[in-house]
Design a protein around this motif. Structure first.
Motif, mmCIF file in Angstrom:
data_model
loop_
_atom_site.group_PDB
_atom_site.id
_atom_site.type_symbol
_atom_site.label_atom_id
_atom_site.label_comp_id
_atom_site.label_asym_id
_atom_site.label_seq_id
_atom_site.Cartn_x
_atom_site.Cartn_y
_atom_site.Cartn_z
ATOM 1 N N VAL A 94 -1.174 7.318 -2.657
ATOM 2 C CA VAL A 94 -0.803 7.742 -1.304
ATOM 3 C C VAL A 94 -1.509 6.880 -0.264
ATOM 4 O O VAL A 94 -0.902 6.436 0.725
ATOM 5 C CB VAL A 94 -1.144 9.234 -1.117
ATOM 6 C CG1 VAL A 94 -0.940 9.663 0.329
ATOM 7 C CG2 VAL A 94 -0.302 10.092 -2.046
ATOM 8 N N VAL A 95 -2.799 6.611 -0.487
ATOM 9 C CA VAL A 95 -3.549 5.788 0.468
ATOM 10 C C VAL A 95 -2.951 4.386 0.557
ATOM 11 O O VAL A 95 -2.821 3.805 1.651
ATOM 12 C CB VAL A 95 -5.033 5.727 0.049
ATOM 13 C CG1 VAL A 95 -5.810 4.794 0.972
ATOM 14 C CG2 VAL A 95 -5.642 7.121 0.084
ATOM 15 N N LEU A 96 -2.583 3.826 -0.582
ATOM 16 C CA LEU A 96 -1.990 2.481 -0.579
ATOM 17 C C LEU A 96 -0.632 2.479 0.116
ATOM 18 O O LEU A 96 -0.307 1.550 0.887
ATOM 19 C CB LEU A 96 -1.854 1.974 -2.014
ATOM 20 C CG LEU A 96 -3.171 1.661 -2.735
ATOM 21 C CD1 LEU A 96 -2.913 1.310 -4.181
ATOM 22 C CD2 LEU A 96 -3.902 0.523 -2.043
ATOM 23 N N LEU A 97 0.184 3.507 -0.142
ATOM 24 C CA LEU A 97 1.501 3.555 0.508
ATOM 25 C C LEU A 97 1.364 3.714 2.014
ATOM 26 O O LEU A 97 2.215 3.210 2.777
ATOM 27 C CB LEU A 97 2.333 4.709 -0.072
ATOM 28 C CG LEU A 97 2.847 4.511 -1.495
ATOM 29 C CD1 LEU A 97 3.613 5.735 -1.965
ATOM 30 C CD2 LEU A 97 3.744 3.279 -1.590
ATOM 31 N N LEU A 132 -1.311 -7.934 2.569
ATOM 32 C CA LEU A 132 -1.801 -6.676 2.020
ATOM 33 C C LEU A 132 -0.641 -5.723 1.742
ATOM 34 O O LEU A 132 -0.595 -5.061 0.698
ATOM 35 C CB LEU A 132 -2.793 -6.031 2.985
ATOM 36 C CG LEU A 132 -3.359 -4.670 2.561
ATOM 37 C CD1 LEU A 132 -4.182 -4.818 1.292
ATOM 38 C CD2 LEU A 132 -4.210 -4.071 3.667
ATOM 39 N N ARG A 133 0.327 -5.677 2.636
ATOM 40 C CA ARG A 133 1.478 -4.791 2.431
ATOM 41 C C ARG A 133 2.306 -5.246 1.231
ATOM 42 O O ARG A 133 2.784 -4.420 0.439
ATOM 43 C CB ARG A 133 2.338 -4.769 3.698
ATOM 44 C CG ARG A 133 1.602 -4.231 4.911
ATOM 45 C CD ARG A 133 2.403 -4.358 6.179
ATOM 46 N NE ARG A 133 3.504 -3.417 6.228
ATOM 47 C CZ ARG A 133 4.400 -3.365 7.214
ATOM 48 N NH1 ARG A 133 4.313 -4.208 8.233
ATOM 49 N NH2 ARG A 133 5.380 -2.489 7.187
ATOM 50 N N CYS A 134 2.440 -6.550 1.078
ATOM 51 C CA CYS A 134 3.165 -7.065 -0.103
ATOM 52 C C CYS A 134 2.403 -6.736 -1.389
ATOM 53 O O CYS A 134 3.007 -6.406 -2.418
ATOM 54 C CB CYS A 134 3.363 -8.579 0.013
ATOM 55 S SG CYS A 134 4.527 -9.069 1.302
ATOM 56 N N ALA A 135 1.062 -6.824 -1.341
ATOM 57 C CA ALA A 135 0.259 -6.506 -2.518
ATOM 58 C C ALA A 135 0.407 -5.033 -2.899
ATOM 59 O O ALA A 135 0.505 -4.681 -4.082
ATOM 60 C CB ALA A 135 -1.204 -6.851 -2.259
ATOM 61 N N VAL A 136 0.432 -4.153 -1.897
ATOM 62 C CA VAL A 136 0.608 -2.724 -2.178
ATOM 63 C C VAL A 136 1.975 -2.468 -2.797
ATOM 64 O O VAL A 136 2.117 -1.675 -3.745
ATOM 65 C CB VAL A 136 0.413 -1.902 -0.890
ATOM 66 C CG1 VAL A 136 0.770 -0.440 -1.140
ATOM 67 C CG2 VAL A 136 -1.025 -2.015 -0.400
ATOM 68 N N LEU A 137 3.003 -3.131 -2.294
ATOM 69 C CA LEU A 137 4.335 -2.970 -2.874
ATOM 70 C C LEU A 137 4.342 -3.416 -4.334
ATOM 71 O O LEU A 137 4.912 -2.732 -5.208
ATOM 72 C CB LEU A 137 5.358 -3.784 -2.074
ATOM 73 C CG LEU A 137 6.781 -3.795 -2.644
ATOM 74 C CD1 LEU A 137 7.368 -2.391 -2.669
ATOM 75 C CD2 LEU A 137 7.679 -4.734 -1.838
ATOM 76 N N TYR A 138 3.680 -4.531 -4.621
ATOM 77 C CA TYR A 138 3.607 -5.018 -6.006
ATOM 78 C C TYR A 138 2.863 -4.023 -6.886
ATOM 79 O O TYR A 138 3.249 -3.768 -8.038
ATOM 80 C CB TYR A 138 2.914 -6.381 -6.013
ATOM 81 C CG TYR A 138 2.830 -7.030 -7.370
ATOM 82 C CD1 TYR A 138 3.941 -7.084 -8.218
ATOM 83 C CD2 TYR A 138 1.642 -7.613 -7.813
ATOM 84 C CE1 TYR A 138 3.876 -7.689 -9.454
ATOM 85 C CE2 TYR A 138 1.563 -8.222 -9.052
ATOM 86 C CZ TYR A 138 2.674 -8.253 -9.872
ATOM 87 O OH TYR A 138 2.602 -8.855 -11.102
#
Length: 899
Positions: free
Chosen positions: A306-309, A321-327
């Motif tokens: 949840v924190v990453l999303l 960072l947003r691309c890394a979270v999606l991956y």
């Protein structure tokens, strides 16, 4: 250069001149410029000169071999310039020098000794030398690895302070990357040597994360990259999986998740940590389950997902960072149906938190899906598509999701809201590319509708969707809109191919007629091809990790490119099929489904029969155990018979003593001279008794032979049929019983004769007492002795009767036990015949089923051949699998029936 080389060859004993010669050669070949103001042309010219001098030096391979010998010298003034010279040679002409070193005896081993040098300067330059030596040469990489390089390098990193170390740690990490990257052999050696466990201390970051030095950031970045090398998706699946498990078991994954949730970590380290965790958990159920349980240190604690999303849908966060979270989210859901179900369940009405105290992953995805930031739209749509990837039940579950758009209006489904935004996308003010928003929604819809006829029906139920798609495809838009047109064509094609014809107005043939009238089949196919021809599509298809230089290039997802590749040809064929071909295809599909149902039914029947056969086998095993127990009982009975044989032998001895006593009595009477006539008559009777005893002994000998036969009977009983064994035992026992009865009769006769002799003896004594002939004292004494012997004989006869009675009782009990064994064997024989009949019937039924299956397989093959003739793609693997399964079932059925 010739003079310098001659010095190296001839003045080996003078270390000073050798050192100067090596330094001079290094300065000649090196490209390092001392003056910074040198322009680019001079730099290029210097590089060319260095390369030319290197060619001159290595033209004679002996020069490189000679240089390797100087590296064995311990003298600092020789060894250090030699290391620098060989390093610059490798920089200038790497492949050629590598080949010379590779063929040189012990060439690589000599260089590995540099890592053990106590002088740090030589050791550190040795690391740089090995970096150049191991570049792009798998053979040298393997040799270096097996020369204990991993152990030495990890020791150096530990001695230097792990991530807090200096540039030496960086050099060691770069050398480790050279040894492990794209080298499966070395990766396996690294894992098997338990070196993964030694990586855990690298990531022990304290609570105070402020003021990280640039070198520490670089070191930790390289350490994270080294972990990713071991679990890269491009590695063989088995090797990656074993490394992932090892990282979980040693606590490395837990340490990475601690960094992930820590505060004050630099942004680039945090981003690389997210990418590293992504690949450590990708496709590994154990690691994915652990990651789902990780909570952030907040109050109240929130799941790490949840924190990453929250970071992913926050437009203020850095793009990388947003691309890394999606991956990370994609890797968490990769081949993880359990995780997919947990994400989708947070959107379903029954699981939504009505209090609003906590935010779920599903709510964050919906928020990003409908936000005004186009990148958030795309990321949320792709993330939700991964939650549905290859999971038809969840696609149906997601149709239940209802959204409240505004107060007073009825809620709409998530599918309806997606199509509404898609159709009204141009009218909404967004930050970023509007094309990006529509592409993300189309990716989600295509993934959702593929292989889910119910979702297709829901999509077509909205009458505005098909006109919107056909309008988008038919228009002649700019190049930037080509991707949207191609995706619209793909979505319309999915709606045709996976259409179950449940809606009368949107049946397959009507939709194809609509395409032919408003778009044209050729134009539709051309627009569909826009997707795979796009440059960003090819880039996304290369590797799973999203790699975009800037937000404008965010367009395609790796998993979606696989779906496009799979569906493009199928949809093109479906569009060009006629109505009759569709009907034939539907009929063939129905027929195949019926046949599949029949085959499934027969498989279930065979499975039930297999279970029954297993139960019968267990029963047979239990009967075998019972037979073994009965055999044990029979053995015990044989031992009892042996005991009875011993008793018979004892009886024989006692009868022999009785015979001896009778003879003694007769002799005494004759010696006393009392009544010679009576004595002669008694002698005749004694002879007769002796004759009877001889007959009795003959009968005992026959009994002994029978007992010997009975003694040999256990071996015969083990090999013969159990029923015949029991019958033979009964015959032997009955014969022994008859012998005992005969013996008992003869003993009774003998007792009668003895009693008669006693009476005659009494008469004789009375006659002797009445006669005038005096009887001497000796005669009275002998008469008293005769009376004593006769009384002893009577006592022994009584004991013999008692023993015969006990023997009779034991024989009776033995007969009862044999009768019980006989009845048990009869019951077992009946059960055995019943089981054999059942097995024969099961075998016959199974053979009939196998014949039916063979006929069905032939029909299926014929039908699939018809499909191939009609142009319908038919995967041969299904045929092979079904054929193999049928053969396996037939072989298993035959083996079990034979058993």
């Amino acid at each position: 250069m010739d003079h310098l080389l001659r010095v190296l060859q001839t003045d080996r004993s003078d270390s000073e001149i050798i050192g100067y010669a090596l330094d001079t050669l290094y300065n000649i070949i090196s490209n390092d410029l001392e003056e910074e103001e040198q322009d680019e042309n001079s730099q290029k010219q210097t590089e060319d000169l260095g390369s030319q001098f290197t060619e001159i030096f290595i033209k004679q391979q002996e020069n490189v071999t000679l240089l390797l010998t100087y590296l064995e010298e311990f003298d600092f003034h020789v060894r250090w310039p030699g290391v620098k010279l060989l390093t610059v040679l490798l920089k200038q002409q790497g492949p050629q020098v590598q080949q010379i070193i590779l063929v040189s005896p012990m060439g690589v081993s000599r260089l590995m000794d540099l890592l053990a040098d106590s002088r740090e300067v030589i050791r550190n330059d040795g690391v740089l030398l090995l970096q150049q030596l191991t570049k792009s040469n798998a053979a040298i990489q393997k040799i270096v690895a097996f020369e204990n390089a991993f152990e030495r390098l990890l020791d150096i990193i530990t001695d230097e302070g792990n991530s807090d170390g200096g540039i030496v740690v960086e050099d060691c990490l770069l050398l480790l990357q050279n040894l492990l990257k794209n080298n499966n052999s070395n990766q396996n050696f690294f894992k098997e040597g338990s070196y993964i466990q030694r990586m855990k201390p690298w990531f022990e970051v304290g609570d105070d994360n402020a003021g990280w030095s640039a070198q520490k950031v670089t070191n930790l970045h390289l350490m994270l990259q080294l972990v990713r090398v071991l679990v890269s998706p491009t590695n063989p699946p088995g090797a990656t999986s074993s490394c992932q498990k090892a990282m979980f078991l040693c606590g490395l994954l837990q340490q990475l998740c601690t960094i992930l949730m820590a505060t004050g970590v630099p942004a680039d380290i945090l981003t690389e940590t997210i990418n590293t965790v992504s690949e450590v958990i990708r496709g590994c159920q154990m690691n994915q389950d652990y990651f789902a349980s990780v909570n952030a240190p907040s109050n109240p604690p929130r799941p790490a997902i949840v924190v990453l999303l929250m970071s992913m849908v926050n437009e203020r966060q850095p793009f990388v960072l947003r691309c890394a979270v999606l991956y990370c989210f994609q890797c968490f859901l990769y081949k993880n149906q359990k995780g997919q179900g947990e994400i989708v369940s947070t959107l379903l009405p029954s699981t939504i938190d009505a209090t609003g105290n906590s935010v779920s992953a599903g709510q964050l995805l919906c928020g990003g899906l409908f936000s005004t930031d186009s990148l958030s739209n795309w990321c949320a749509a792709v993330a939700l598509a991964h939650a549905l990837q290859e999971n038809a039940p969840l696609k149906e579950q997601l149709l239940r999701v209802q959204l409240a758009t505004s107060l007073g209006n009825p809620p709409v489904s998530l599918l309806q809201q997606c199509t509404n935004i898609l159709s009204q996308g141009d009218k909404i003010d967004r930050r970023g590319s509007k094309v990006q928003t529509r592409v993300g929604l189309l990716i989600l819809l295509c993934t959702w509708l593929s292989n889910c006829p119910i979702a297709v029906t829901h999509f077509l139920h909205n009458s505005a969707n098909v006109p919107f798609l056909t309008g988008q495809i038919a228009e002649n838009l700019g190049v930037e809109e080509h991707v949207v047109q191609g995706l619209c064509a793909l979505l319309l094609g999915i709606s045709i191919y996976y259409n179950d014809n449940s809606l009368e107005d949107y049946r397959k043939e009507k939709l194809k007629q609509l395409i032919e009238k408003r778009i044209g089949k050729e134009n539709f196919t051309e627009k569909l091809g826009f997707i795979s021809k796009h440059e960003l599509y090819s880039r996304a298809a290369q590797k799973p990790q999203p790699s975009f230089s800037n937000p404008d290039y965010v367009m395609f997802d790796h998993e979606f490119t696989k779906l496009v590749k799979e569906l493009e040809g199928i949809i093109t064929k479906a569009i060009y099929k006629t109505t009759e071909e569709d009907k034939k295809e539907e009929e063939v599909k129905k027929t195949l489904e019926q046949h599949d149902n029949i085959v499934t039914h027969y498989k279930s029947v065979i499975r039930v029969q297999d279970q029954e056969l297993e139960e019968l086998k267990k029963q047979v095993e239990s009967l075998k155990v019972q037979n073994e127990q009965l055999q044990t009982t029979t053995t015990q009975q044989v031992s009892q018979i042996q005991q009875h044989k011993d008793q018979y032998n004892l009886l024989k001895v006692q009868l022999g003593k009785d015979n001896h006593h009778h003879s003694s009595c007769n002799d005494v009477v004759q010696m006393n001279g009392v009544q010679p006539e009576e004595v002669s008559r008694l002698r005749e009777e004694a002879e007769e008794l002796k004759h009877r005893l001889e007959l009795l002994e003959e009968q005992l000998r026959e009994k002994d032979s029978l007992i010997e036969t009975l003694k040999c009977s256990p071996l015969a009983m083990e090999t013969a049929d159990r029923s015949s064994q029991t019958h033979r035992g009964l015959e032997v026992d009955s014969e022994l019983h008859r012998e005992v009865e005969t013996l008992r009769t003869q003993i009774q006769l003998q007792t009668t004769d003895i009693a008669r002799l006693q009476m005659e003896k009494q008469d004789l004594l009375q006659q002797m007492s009445a006669a005038p002939v005096p009887v001497s004292g000796d005669g009275g004494t002998m008469t008293a002795g005769l009376e004593g012997r006769l009384s002893a004989l009577l006592q022994e006869t009584k004991e013999l009767k008692n023993e015969i009675a006990s023997l009779t009782e034991e024989r009776t009990s033995l007969k009862q036990q044999l009768d019980s064994s006989n009845s048990t064997v009869a019951i077992l024989r009946t059960d055995k015949s019943t089981l054999q009949q059942e097995v024969a019937e099961s075998k016959k039924e199974q053979d009939d089923l196998l014949v039916l299956l063979a006929d069905q397989d032939q029909k299926i093959v014929a039908l699939k051949n018809k499909l191939k003739e009609l142009g319908e793609p038919v995967e041969d693997e299904d045929d092979i699998e079904s054929g193999d399964q049928g053969e396996e079932d037939e072989e298993d059925g035959k083996e079990e029936a034979e058993d």
